[in-house]
Scaffold this motif. Structure first.
Motif, PDB file in Angstrom:
ATOM      1  N   LEU A 118       0.827  -1.208   0.000  1.00  0.00           N
ATOM      2  CA  LEU A 118       0.000   0.000   0.000  1.00  0.00           C
ATOM      3  C   LEU A 118       0.860   1.257   0.000  1.00  0.00           C
ATOM      4  N   PHE A 119       1.942   1.219   0.754  1.00  0.00           N
ATOM      5  CA  PHE A 119       2.838   2.375   0.821  1.00  0.00           C
ATOM      6  C   PHE A 119       3.474   2.648  -0.540  1.00  0.00           C
ATOM      7  N   ALA A 120       3.998   1.602  -1.189  1.00  0.00           N
ATOM      8  CA  ALA A 120       4.665   1.775  -2.480  1.00  0.00           C
ATOM      9  C   ALA A 120       3.687   2.249  -3.549  1.00  0.00           C
ATOM     10  N   VAL A 121       2.554   1.565  -3.679  1.00  0.00           N
ATOM     11  CA  VAL A 121       1.582   1.917  -4.715  1.00  0.00           C
ATOM     12  C   VAL A 121       1.042   3.329  -4.506  1.00  0.00           C
ATOM     13  N   SER A 122       0.773   3.693  -3.259  1.00  0.00           N
ATOM     14  CA  SER A 122       0.219   5.018  -2.967  1.00  0.00           C
ATOM     15  C   SER A 122       1.184   6.131  -3.354  1.00  0.00           C
ATOM     16  N   LEU A 123       2.458   5.977  -2.972  1.00  0.00           N
ATOM     17  CA  LEU A 123       3.433   7.020  -3.287  1.00  0.00           C
ATOM     18  C   LEU A 123       3.700   7.110  -4.783  1.00  0.00           C
ATOM     19  N   ILE A 124       3.756   5.974  -5.444  1.00  0.00           N
ATOM     20  CA  ILE A 124       3.999   5.967  -6.891  1.00  0.00           C
ATOM     21  C   ILE A 124       2.861   6.669  -7.626  1.00  0.00           C
ATOM     22  N   LEU A 125       1.619   6.340  -7.266  1.00  0.00           N
ATOM     23  CA  LEU A 125       0.466   6.991  -7.894  1.00  0.00           C
ATOM     24  C   LEU A 125       0.422   8.479  -7.566  1.00  0.00           C
ATOM     25  N   LEU A 126       0.793   8.829  -6.341  1.00  0.00           N
ATOM     26  CA  LEU A 126       0.796  10.235  -5.935  1.00  0.00           C
ATOM     27  C   LEU A 126       1.737  11.053  -6.809  1.00  0.00           C
ATOM     28  N   ILE A 127       2.930  10.531  -7.051  1.00  0.00           N
ATOM     29  CA  ILE A 127       3.906  11.261  -7.858  1.00  0.00           C
ATOM     30  C   ILE A 127       3.398  11.435  -9.284  1.00  0.00           C
ATOM     31  N   PHE A 128       2.832  10.373  -9.861  1.00  0.00           N
ATOM     32  CA  PHE A 128       2.336  10.483 -11.236  1.00  0.00           C
ATOM     33  C   PHE A 128       1.210  11.505 -11.338  1.00  0.00           C
ATOM     34  N   VAL A 129       0.232  11.412 -10.458  1.00  0.00           N
ATOM     35  CA  VAL A 129      -0.926  12.320 -10.510  1.00  0.00           C
ATOM     36  C   VAL A 129      -0.495  13.757 -10.245  1.00  0.00           C
ATOM     37  N   ALA A 130       0.364  13.962  -9.243  1.00  0.00           N
ATOM     38  CA  ALA A 130       0.808  15.318  -8.910  1.00  0.00           C
ATOM     39  C   ALA A 130       1.584  15.942 -10.066  1.00  0.00           C
ATOM     40  N   THR A 131       2.470  15.176 -10.690  1.00  0.00           N
ATOM     41  CA  THR A 131       3.241  15.693 -11.819  1.00  0.00           C
ATOM     42  C   THR A 131       2.338  15.989 -13.012  1.00  0.00           C
ATOM     43  N   LEU A 162       7.087   7.117 -23.392  1.00  0.00           N
ATOM     44  CA  LEU A 162       5.809   6.436 -23.236  1.00  0.00           C
ATOM     45  C   LEU A 162       4.763   7.300 -22.533  1.00  0.00           C
ATOM     46  N   LEU A 163       5.168   7.962 -21.425  1.00  0.00           N
ATOM     47  CA  LEU A 163       4.199   8.666 -20.580  1.00  0.00           C
ATOM     48  C   LEU A 163       4.604  10.102 -20.281  1.00  0.00           C
ATOM     49  N   GLY A 164       5.544  10.648 -21.016  1.00  0.00           N
ATOM     50  CA  GLY A 164       5.943  12.028 -20.793  1.00  0.00           C
ATOM     51  C   GLY A 164       6.692  12.206 -19.479  1.00  0.00           C
ATOM     52  N   THR A 165       6.860  13.453 -19.071  1.00  0.00           N
ATOM     53  CA  THR A 165       7.606  13.720 -17.831  1.00  0.00           C
ATOM     54  C   THR A 165       6.919  13.154 -16.583  1.00  0.00           C
ATOM     55  N   PRO A 166       5.571  13.050 -16.520  1.00  0.00           N
ATOM     56  CA  PRO A 166       4.990  12.365 -15.354  1.00  0.00           C
ATOM     57  C   PRO A 166       5.460  10.914 -15.247  1.00  0.00           C
ATOM     58  N   GLY A 167       5.538  10.219 -16.376  1.00  0.00           N
ATOM     59  CA  GLY A 167       6.028   8.850 -16.358  1.00  0.00           C
ATOM     60  C   GLY A 167       7.501   8.767 -16.017  1.00  0.00           C
ATOM     61  N   MET A 168       8.271   9.717 -16.499  1.00  0.00           N
ATOM     62  CA  MET A 168       9.713   9.734 -16.241  1.00  0.00           C
ATOM     63  C   MET A 168       9.993   9.939 -14.747  1.00  0.00           C
ATOM     64  N   LEU A 169       9.313  10.908 -14.141  1.00  0.00           N
ATOM     65  CA  LEU A 169       9.537  11.192 -12.725  1.00  0.00           C
ATOM     66  C   LEU A 169       9.000  10.059 -11.859  1.00  0.00           C
ATOM     67  N   THR A 170       7.883   9.475 -12.259  1.00  0.00           N
ATOM     68  CA  THR A 170       7.323   8.348 -11.510  1.00  0.00           C
ATOM     69  C   THR A 170       8.265   7.155 -11.553  1.00  0.00           C
ATOM     70  N   TYR A 171       8.918   6.937 -12.692  1.00  0.00           N
ATOM     71  CA  TYR A 171       9.896   5.860 -12.765  1.00  0.00           C
ATOM     72  C   TYR A 171      11.014   6.080 -11.743  1.00  0.00           C
TER      73      TYR A 171
END
Length: 324
Positions: free
Chosen positions: A53-66, A167-176
């Motif tokens: 839950l911790f990993a998925v939540s933070l990963i999704l947060l970064i993508f959505v915020a970016t 593939l996903l632009g800068t949101p995908g890059m930062l999320t990676y």
């Protein structure tokens, strides 16, 4: 969609300056967030669930915020047209922060310079870029660790971020980068992280599956470019493909072995073997068979292969951004 010139400018900035030492870096922030959560959640029962839950939540947060920040910036007025002002600057900054090619090469070069001065200096320098215990490494093991890291992090620090940018632009890059930071901090099969970090490690495995194999391919192509221009005496590309297919699976990670195998084949050397991580011995299989002494010339050639593969990937992503 990412402006191809944002990619070009961000990459040139990394080429010229490397990681900005005096500016706040998002990866440092990611590390602090992960460390904060790990110390509070990695205890008691249900560690695997809490880690997931911790990993998925933070990963999704970064993508959505970016994604949202980029969308808001695109709506700000600009004399250059919609999305060409603050959003373009935002993309350039993200790309610059997410690429780690120059800093990695600089660190590896410094390891070889340090080991030429003394074993202790070499151990201290390589400890900056590897997760294994370095206090008992021999000079050969120090050089090997540096070159293994050079190969592995060509994928993690350059090719994979560029792949996700395409593939996903800068949101995908930062999320990676968040995914990779998770794995580098808690994705170990030690007693402490085995349960809590297993989801983070698995997500990283998925995110790097294609980039790792693409990295190996680009390294083999780069070796041919260098051979044709400098007449290096190395294996033919067909032999390298066979070498990578044979040894790419000889790694605890389902991905890291492929770029390491590519470099081991190019240099005709041997990587892998047993190493200590956090006080625990991990008996890794060997990649390659020629346990020869590594030299500064090997480091220089590895860096040339690295840079050539990086340039090829930048060209590919630039063209894909242009056509999209």
């Amino acid at each position: 969609m990412t402006n191809p010139f944002a990619l070009l400018i961000g990459w040139v900035l990394d080429l010229l300056f490397g990681d900005p030492q005096r500016l706040p870096h998002p990866v440092v922030g990611f590390g602090k967030m992960i460390s904060w959560g790990e110390h509070r959640l990695n205890k008691g029962a249900h560690r695997k669930l809490k880690g997931a839950l911790f990993a998925v939540s933070l990963i999704l947060l970064i993508f959505v915020a970016t994604f949202l920040l980029r969308y808001l910036f695109s709506k700000l007025p600009s004399p250059f047209g919609e999305g060409m002002g603050v959003r373009l600057l935002f993309d350039i900054i993200i790309i610059y922060f997410c690429l780690a090619g120059t800093t990695l090469i600089r660190e590896v070069r410094n390891v070889f310079l340090a080991i030429d001065r003394s074993l202790e200096e070499g151990r201290a320098q390589v400890a900056r870029i590897v997760g294994r215990d370095t206090s008992e490494l021999s000079a050969q093991e120090v050089r090997t660790a540096a070159l293994e890291t050079l190969a592995e992090n060509l994928s993690d620090g350059v090719i994979a971020p560029l792949f996700w940018l395409a593939l996903l632009g800068t949101p995908g890059m930062l999320t990676y980068k968040m995914v990779n930071t998770f794995d580098s901090m808690i994705g170990y099969r030690t007693e402490r992280y085995r349960d809590f970090g297993c989801w983070a490690a698995s997500i990283d495995d998925v995110a790097n599956y294609i980039p790792a194999r693409l990295t190996a391919l680009l390294m083999i192509i780069s070796e041919k470019v260098i051979v044709n221009s400098e007449q290096f005496a190395t294996a033919r590309s067909g032999s390298l493909f066979s070498f990578v297919r044979r040894y790419g699976k000889n790694h605890a990670s389902p991905n890291s072995g492929y770029p390491e195998a590519a470099l081991a084949g190019i240099l005709n050397c041997r990587f892998g073997g047993p190493h200590y991580y956090f006080g625990e011995l991990f008996d890794k299989p060997y990649i390659g068979e020629n346990d020869r002494e590594l030299t500064t010339d090997d480091m220089k050639k590895a860096i040339r292969v690295n840079r050539t593969a990086e340039v090829l990937m930048v060209i590919i992503v630039f063209l894909s951004c242009w056509w999209m």
